[in-house]
Design a protein around this motif. Structure first.
Motif, short mmCIF file in Angstrom:
data_model
loop_
_atom_site.label_atom_id
_atom_site.label_comp_id
_atom_site.label_asym_id
_atom_site.label_seq_id
_atom_site.Cartn_x
_atom_site.Cartn_y
_atom_site.Cartn_z
N PRO A 17 0.82 -1.21 0.00
CA PRO A 17 0.00 0.00 0.00
C PRO A 17 0.85 1.26 0.00
N LEU A 18 0.22 2.37 -0.35
CA LEU A 18 0.91 3.66 -0.28
C LEU A 18 1.21 4.05 1.17
N MET A 19 0.44 3.49 2.11
CA MET A 19 0.60 3.82 3.52
C MET A 19 1.11 2.61 4.28
N LEU A 20 2.03 2.84 5.21
CA LEU A 20 2.43 1.77 6.11
C LEU A 20 1.30 1.47 7.09
N PRO A 21 1.12 0.22 7.50
CA PRO A 21 0.11 -0.09 8.52
C PRO A 21 0.43 0.64 9.83
N ALA A 22 -0.60 0.86 10.62
CA ALA A 22 -0.42 1.54 11.91
C ALA A 22 0.60 0.81 12.76
N GLY A 23 1.56 1.56 13.28
CA GLY A 23 2.57 0.99 14.16
C GLY A 23 3.77 0.38 13.45
N MET A 24 3.79 0.37 12.11
CA MET A 24 4.91 -0.23 11.37
C MET A 24 5.97 0.82 11.09
N PHE A 25 7.23 0.44 11.24
CA PHE A 25 8.38 1.32 11.05
C PHE A 25 9.23 0.77 9.92
N GLN A 26 9.66 1.63 9.02
CA GLN A 26 10.45 1.20 7.87
C GLN A 26 11.70 2.06 7.74
N VAL A 27 12.84 1.42 7.52
CA VAL A 27 14.12 2.10 7.33
C VAL A 27 14.64 1.75 5.94
N GLU A 28 15.05 2.76 5.18
CA GLU A 28 15.61 2.54 3.86
C GLU A 28 16.97 3.22 3.77
N GLY A 29 17.88 2.60 3.04
CA GLY A 29 19.18 3.19 2.78
C GLY A 29 19.44 3.18 1.29
N ALA A 30 20.03 4.23 0.77
CA ALA A 30 20.25 4.31 -0.68
C ALA A 30 21.60 4.93 -0.99
N ILE A 31 22.25 4.38 -2.00
CA ILE A 31 23.44 4.96 -2.60
C ILE A 31 23.15 5.07 -4.09
N TRP A 32 23.15 6.27 -4.62
CA TRP A 32 22.80 6.39 -6.02
C TRP A 32 23.62 7.47 -6.71
N GLU A 33 23.66 7.36 -8.04
CA GLU A 33 24.36 8.32 -8.88
C GLU A 33 23.42 8.77 -9.97
N ARG A 34 23.37 10.07 -10.17
CA ARG A 34 22.49 10.63 -11.20
C ARG A 34 23.33 11.24 -12.32
N PRO A 35 23.57 10.49 -13.40
CA PRO A 35 24.31 11.06 -14.53
C PRO A 35 23.40 11.94 -15.38
N SER A 36 23.98 12.86 -16.11
CA SER A 36 23.21 13.75 -16.98
C SER A 36 23.85 13.81 -18.35
N VAL A 37 23.07 14.24 -19.30
CA VAL A 37 23.54 14.46 -20.66
C VAL A 37 23.31 15.93 -20.98
N PRO A 38 24.34 16.68 -21.50
CA PRO A 38 25.66 16.17 -21.85
C PRO A 38 26.48 15.80 -20.63
N LYS A 39 27.48 14.94 -20.84
CA LYS A 39 28.31 14.45 -19.74
C LYS A 39 28.97 15.61 -19.01
N GLY A 40 28.98 15.50 -17.69
CA GLY A 40 29.64 16.50 -16.87
C GLY A 40 28.72 17.59 -16.39
N LEU A 41 27.45 17.55 -16.75
CA LEU A 41 26.51 18.57 -16.32
C LEU A 41 25.76 18.07 -15.08
N ASP A 42 26.15 18.56 -13.91
CA ASP A 42 25.46 18.23 -12.66
C ASP A 42 25.30 16.73 -12.46
N THR A 43 26.38 15.99 -12.49
CA THR A 43 26.34 14.56 -12.20
C THR A 43 26.62 14.37 -10.72
N TYR A 44 25.64 13.84 -9.98
CA TYR A 44 25.74 13.77 -8.53
C TYR A 44 25.78 12.33 -8.04
#
Length: 219
Positions: A17-44
């Protein structure tokens, strides 16, 4: 659109569901890279955890922290920033295969070279499921140091009980002068995301994704 408890929370991501059930706790961890075109423009490259908690079956709260660095910026402009966000989600509709919810929150980012950006957002989220297929639609608007309207469509497929995949297509456009904190001369931006997710246990999700963005000038 079914109601779940912590013990009946589904393995299949398309059924969650879009909502967690009452009383439920969720932890997420993310490592990501956002490349852009043309190369070198705000790649984070970014890293950060997020936390969600179901206050009731219809109210959810969340918070996150992010550390981000501009990988392709020149050495004298090697941007590094840290920030956090807080948001709430309220369920508006839960009927049959459909769900509808609204988000609202605030985020802030501080940069090592100086400057802080604060952004407020509101988002409408709709989800519909048919068998192994799902379609998530998001429409959002931001205010503060980023003034932008965006729209995203995410078709999703539950390949097996443990394997999930989705594609995302999105577009965004500045309004009322665009983004004052960071000058932008393009009228809109489009992008996409491809993600695969596995759930080897009831308490663990493992995923990998690729995010692509490409600015297009229209005149």
């Amino acid at each position: 659109g079914a109601l779940y408890t912590r013990s009946t929370y589904p393995t299949e991501l398309t059924l969650r569901p879009l909502m967690l059930p009452a009383g439920m706790f969720q932890v997420e961890g993310a490592i990501w890279e956002r490349p852009s075109v043309p190369k070198g423009l705000d790649t984070y490259r970014s890293i950060g955890p997020s936390f969600l908690y179901g206050v009731t079956d219809d109210v959810q709260l969340g918070a996150s922290w992010t550390s981000s660095v501009c990988r392709d910026c020149p050495p004298w402009f090697r941007e590094h920033g840290t920030g956090g966000s807080a948001a709430g989600r309220v369920s508006l509709l839960r009927t049959g295969p459909q769900q509808l919810a609204v988000d609202a929150g605030v985020s802030t980012m501080s940069w090592a070279i100086g400057g802080t950006a604060t952004v407020y957002h509101a988002e409408l989220v709709h989800d519909i499921v048919a068998g192994r297929f799902g379609l998530l639609t998001l429409a959002s608007v931001t205010a503060g140091d980023t003034k932008e309207a965006s729209f995203s469509i995410q078709p999703r497929l539950q390949v097996t009980e443990w394997l999930f995949a989705f594609l995302s297509s999105s577009t965004s456009t500045p309004y009322r002068g665009g983004i004052p904190f960071r000058e932008r001369s393009i009228p809109f931006e489009v992008g996409g995301t491809a993600t695969f997710d596995m759930r080897p246990s009831a308490m663990l999700d493992l995923g990998a994704g690729y995010i692509w963005t490409n600015p297009f000038a229209t005149g």
